[in-house]
Every structure is written in C-alpha cells, then in structure tokens.
Design a protein around this motif. Sequence first.
Motif, PDB file in Angstrom:
ATOM      1  N   THR A 167      13.319   2.194   0.167  1.00 20.14           N
ATOM      2  CA  THR A 167      14.044   1.031   0.676  1.00 20.14           C
ATOM      3  C   THR A 167      14.068   1.029   2.197  1.00 20.14           C
ATOM      4  N   LEU A 168      14.294   2.189   2.798  1.00 27.26           N
ATOM      5  CA  LEU A 168      14.305   2.291   4.260  1.00 27.26           C
ATOM      6  C   LEU A 168      12.945   1.914   4.831  1.00 27.26           C
ATOM      7  N   ASP A 169      11.866   2.394   4.235  1.00 29.06           N
ATOM      8  CA  ASP A 169      10.524   2.044   4.709  1.00 29.06           C
ATOM      9  C   ASP A 169      10.298   0.533   4.649  1.00 29.06           C
ATOM     10  N   THR A 170      10.740  -0.083   3.570  1.00 28.50           N
ATOM     11  CA  THR A 170      10.565  -1.534   3.407  1.00 28.50           C
ATOM     12  C   THR A 170      11.409  -2.300   4.416  1.00 28.50           C
ATOM     13  N   ALA A 171      12.629  -1.839   4.647  1.00 28.01           N
ATOM     14  CA  ALA A 171      13.505  -2.490   5.628  1.00 28.01           C
ATOM     15  C   ALA A 171      12.914  -2.392   7.030  1.00 28.01           C
ATOM     16  N   ARG A 172      12.341  -1.249   7.352  1.00 25.45           N
ATOM     17  CA  ARG A 172      11.729  -1.066   8.673  1.00 25.45           C
ATOM     18  C   ARG A 172      10.539  -1.999   8.859  1.00 25.45           C
ATOM     19  N   SER A 173       9.671  -2.100   7.854  1.00 29.23           N
ATOM     20  CA  SER A 173       8.497  -2.962   7.971  1.00 29.23           C
ATOM     21  C   SER A 173       8.898  -4.428   8.064  1.00 29.23           C
ATOM     22  N   THR A 174       9.939  -4.808   7.348  1.00 30.60           N
ATOM     23  CA  THR A 174      10.423  -6.189   7.407  1.00 30.60           C
ATOM     24  C   THR A 174      11.038  -6.480   8.764  1.00 30.60           C
ATOM     25  N   SER A 175      11.779  -5.524   9.296  1.00 28.98           N
ATOM     26  CA  SER A 175      12.366  -5.694  10.622  1.00 28.98           C
ATOM     27  C   SER A 175      11.281  -5.855  11.680  1.00 28.98           C
ATOM     28  N   ALA A 176      10.212  -5.057  11.582  1.00 32.05           N
ATOM     29  CA  ALA A 176       9.103  -5.160  12.530  1.00 32.05           C
ATOM     30  C   ALA A 176       8.417  -6.517  12.426  1.00 32.05           C
ATOM     31  N   GLN A 222      21.876   1.990   9.101  1.00 29.75           N
ATOM     32  CA  GLN A 222      22.775   2.465   8.047  1.00 29.75           C
ATOM     33  C   GLN A 222      22.006   3.157   6.924  1.00 29.75           C
ATOM     34  N   LEU A 223      20.851   2.630   6.568  1.00 27.13           N
ATOM     35  CA  LEU A 223      20.027   3.272   5.550  1.00 27.13           C
ATOM     36  C   LEU A 223      19.503   4.617   6.045  1.00 27.13           C
ATOM     37  N   ARG A 224      19.140   4.665   7.320  1.00 28.42           N
ATOM     38  CA  ARG A 224      18.649   5.923   7.907  1.00 28.42           C
ATOM     39  C   ARG A 224      19.747   6.988   7.890  1.00 28.42           C
ATOM     40  N   ARG A 225      20.962   6.601   8.267  1.00 29.44           N
ATOM     41  CA  ARG A 225      22.081   7.547   8.247  1.00 29.44           C
ATOM     42  C   ARG A 225      22.372   8.020   6.817  1.00 29.44           C
ATOM     43  N   SER A 226      22.280   7.100   5.876  1.00 28.97           N
ATOM     44  CA  SER A 226      22.517   7.448   4.470  1.00 28.97           C
ATOM     45  C   SER A 226      21.485   8.454   3.978  1.00 28.97           C
ATOM     46  N   LEU A 227      20.218   8.221   4.331  1.00 27.63           N
ATOM     47  CA  LEU A 227      19.164   9.130   3.910  1.00 27.63           C
ATOM     48  C   LEU A 227      19.353  10.508   4.532  1.00 27.63           C
ATOM     49  N   GLY A 228      19.791  10.538   5.793  1.00 36.34           N
ATOM     50  CA  GLY A 228      20.061  11.807   6.445  1.00 36.34           C
ATOM     51  C   GLY A 228      21.154  12.591   5.733  1.00 36.34           C
ATOM     52  N   GLU A 229      22.188  11.889   5.288  1.00 37.95           N
ATOM     53  CA  GLU A 229      23.267  12.539   4.555  1.00 37.95           C
ATOM     54  C   GLU A 229      22.803  12.998   3.177  1.00 37.95           C
ATOM     55  N   MET A 230      21.917  12.212   2.552  1.00 33.25           N
ATOM     56  CA  MET A 230      21.367  12.615   1.257  1.00 33.25           C
ATOM     57  C   MET A 230      20.594  13.924   1.387  1.00 33.25           C
ATOM     58  N   ASN A 231      19.916  14.093   2.509  1.00 31.40           N
ATOM     59  CA  ASN A 231      19.156  15.330   2.740  1.00 31.40           C
ATOM     60  C   ASN A 231      20.070  16.543   2.838  1.00 31.40           C
ATOM     61  N   GLN A 232      21.317  16.317   3.280  1.00 29.54           N
ATOM     62  CA  GLN A 232      22.264  17.412   3.461  1.00 29.54           C
ATOM     63  C   GLN A 232      23.207  17.570   2.272  1.00 29.54           C
ATOM     64  N   LEU A 233      23.096  16.671   1.304  1.00 35.39           N
ATOM     65  CA  LEU A 233      24.056  16.649   0.203  1.00 35.39           C
ATOM     66  C   LEU A 233      23.890  17.873  -0.696  1.00 35.39           C
ATOM     67  N   ASN A 234      25.023  18.488  -1.029  1.00 33.85           N
ATOM     68  CA  ASN A 234      25.015  19.602  -1.976  1.00 33.85           C
ATOM     69  C   ASN A 234      26.201  19.445  -2.916  1.00 33.85           C
ATOM     70  N   ALA A 269       0.826  -1.205   0.000  1.00 31.80           N
ATOM     71  CA  ALA A 269       0.000   0.000   0.000  1.00 31.80           C
ATOM     72  C   ALA A 269       0.859   1.252   0.000  1.00 31.80           C
ATOM     73  N   ILE A 270       1.964   1.225   0.769  1.00 29.77           N
ATOM     74  CA  ILE A 270       2.876   2.360   0.798  1.00 29.77           C
ATOM     75  C   ILE A 270       3.517   2.554  -0.558  1.00 29.77           C
ATOM     76  N   ALA A 271       4.003   1.449  -1.145  1.00 30.73           N
ATOM     77  CA  ALA A 271       4.692   1.547  -2.433  1.00 30.73           C
ATOM     78  C   ALA A 271       3.754   1.987  -3.539  1.00 30.73           C
ATOM     79  N   ALA A 272       2.473   1.605  -3.416  1.00 34.83           N
ATOM     80  CA  ALA A 272       1.521   1.920  -4.482  1.00 34.83           C
ATOM     81  C   ALA A 272       0.908   3.297  -4.339  1.00 34.83           C
ATOM     82  N   ARG A 273       1.146   3.964  -3.199  1.00 35.86           N
ATOM     83  CA  ARG A 273       0.538   5.256  -2.981  1.00 35.86           C
ATOM     84  C   ARG A 273       1.128   6.290  -3.922  1.00 35.86           C
ATOM     85  N   PRO A 274       0.331   6.924  -4.759  1.00 37.34           N
ATOM     86  CA  PRO A 274       0.871   7.895  -5.708  1.00 37.34           C
ATOM     87  C   PRO A 274       1.408   9.119  -5.012  1.00 37.34           C
TER      88      PRO A 274
END
Length: 210
Positions: free
Chosen positions: A88-97, A129-141, A30-35
């Motif tokens: 990918t992070l959302d999917t990893a979190r749901s799988t971990s749960a 690790q995915l969460r840290r990567s996403l955080g760095e992507m947010n700061q990337l310039n 449902a998350i992946a299919a949400r436009p």
Amino acid sequence: MESSSSKPYFLTSLLLFWAIFINVNLSTKAIAARPSSAASVGTIDTRFIRTSCGATTYPKLCFTSLATHASAIGSDPKLLAHTSLSVTLDTARSTSAMMVKLAQTHGLAPREVGAMRDCIEELRDSVDQLRRSLGEMNQLNNGRNFDLTMNDIQTWVSAALTDEDTCTDGFAGKSMNGNTKVAVRERIVNVAHMTSNSLALINSYASLHN
C-alpha cells in the motif's frame, strides 16, 4: 468561449497527463505482479491470503495485491499485515509522484491546480503516516508494548485513509475536466481501498492478541 490559442496547451496537457498516468500505472502493476520468489503464484499455496482477504472490504483487490507474495507470507498474520502495508505504501508513493508531475503540466485551470495541490498535500500526509506505521510494524513484538504500538499503527493507518478519502472527495465536483478527473480519482480510490484492506488485516492481527 475557449480561444483557439488555448487548444494546443490543453491538448498538450492532456497528452502529457495520459503519458504520466500510463507510465506510473504500468510501473505499479509491475511491482505488484513481481513474484516474491522464483516460483510462480500457481505453485504457491494462497489459501491463507484468500481466506484472510475475505474479511476485508475489497477482497479481490486484497488478494491480487498480495498473492505474488504468498511464499514470503506463508500463513503468518503478522507478515500478511506487514506485506499489505508495504504494498500500500509503494502504491501511495507512486500515486503521489504521479500527482506532482500532473500538477506541473501546462494548461490546467486555476481550480484544477488548486484541487491538485490540496490532494498532493493530503497524499504526502498519507504516505508519511503509512511509512511511520510500517516502521512500527518492523519493531512490533509480543511484549508488553504490543497494545500501545499496535494502537499507534491503527491510528496512523486510519488517518492515512481519511486523507485519501478527503483527496478523493476533492475530485467529486467540477474541479477538473472529465477525463483527467476520472483518471486521477481512480488512482486515489485504488490507494484508499488498499489502505482500507491493510487496516482490516492489521485489525485482524491485533485481535489475535486480545
């Protein structure tokens, strides 16, 4: 020989597992299919995503996981890599749960519990690790720290993929019964494939600045 008293516990555990698996699987879809906008995917130009995903190891999975975000991505390679990492992070979190809930069910053999605990730890590391990567992507310039930051992102996503592969390997033997092992392994393999695709898109984006 398995005693008759143990059968109800096994059946209860199996039914509970499938309830958890189906619920999490439907939530993830449902998350992946949400436009990403009110427009349907059919009215959005997805050619950029399809072409970019062609350079990944799992292009079909790449496209289906990102096509609904086409309007937000446009033709921006940074937004493409960022969105892929976020999904990918959302999917990893749901799988971990899902794994945590499954490990708490009754009737699992000691070797099954051991395999689950090891995998849960590895998935937790992967999520971090995915969460840290996403955080760095947010700061990337595009400044002078671009290469250093990008190197950190690539290192963390690679480490996440290694953890997911290790978790997958833990279910390759006889650590769990057939149905449970197949279902769990499929979910973890899916996360690993999505992480692999994210890494490929990140690498493609990084190459534009070389």
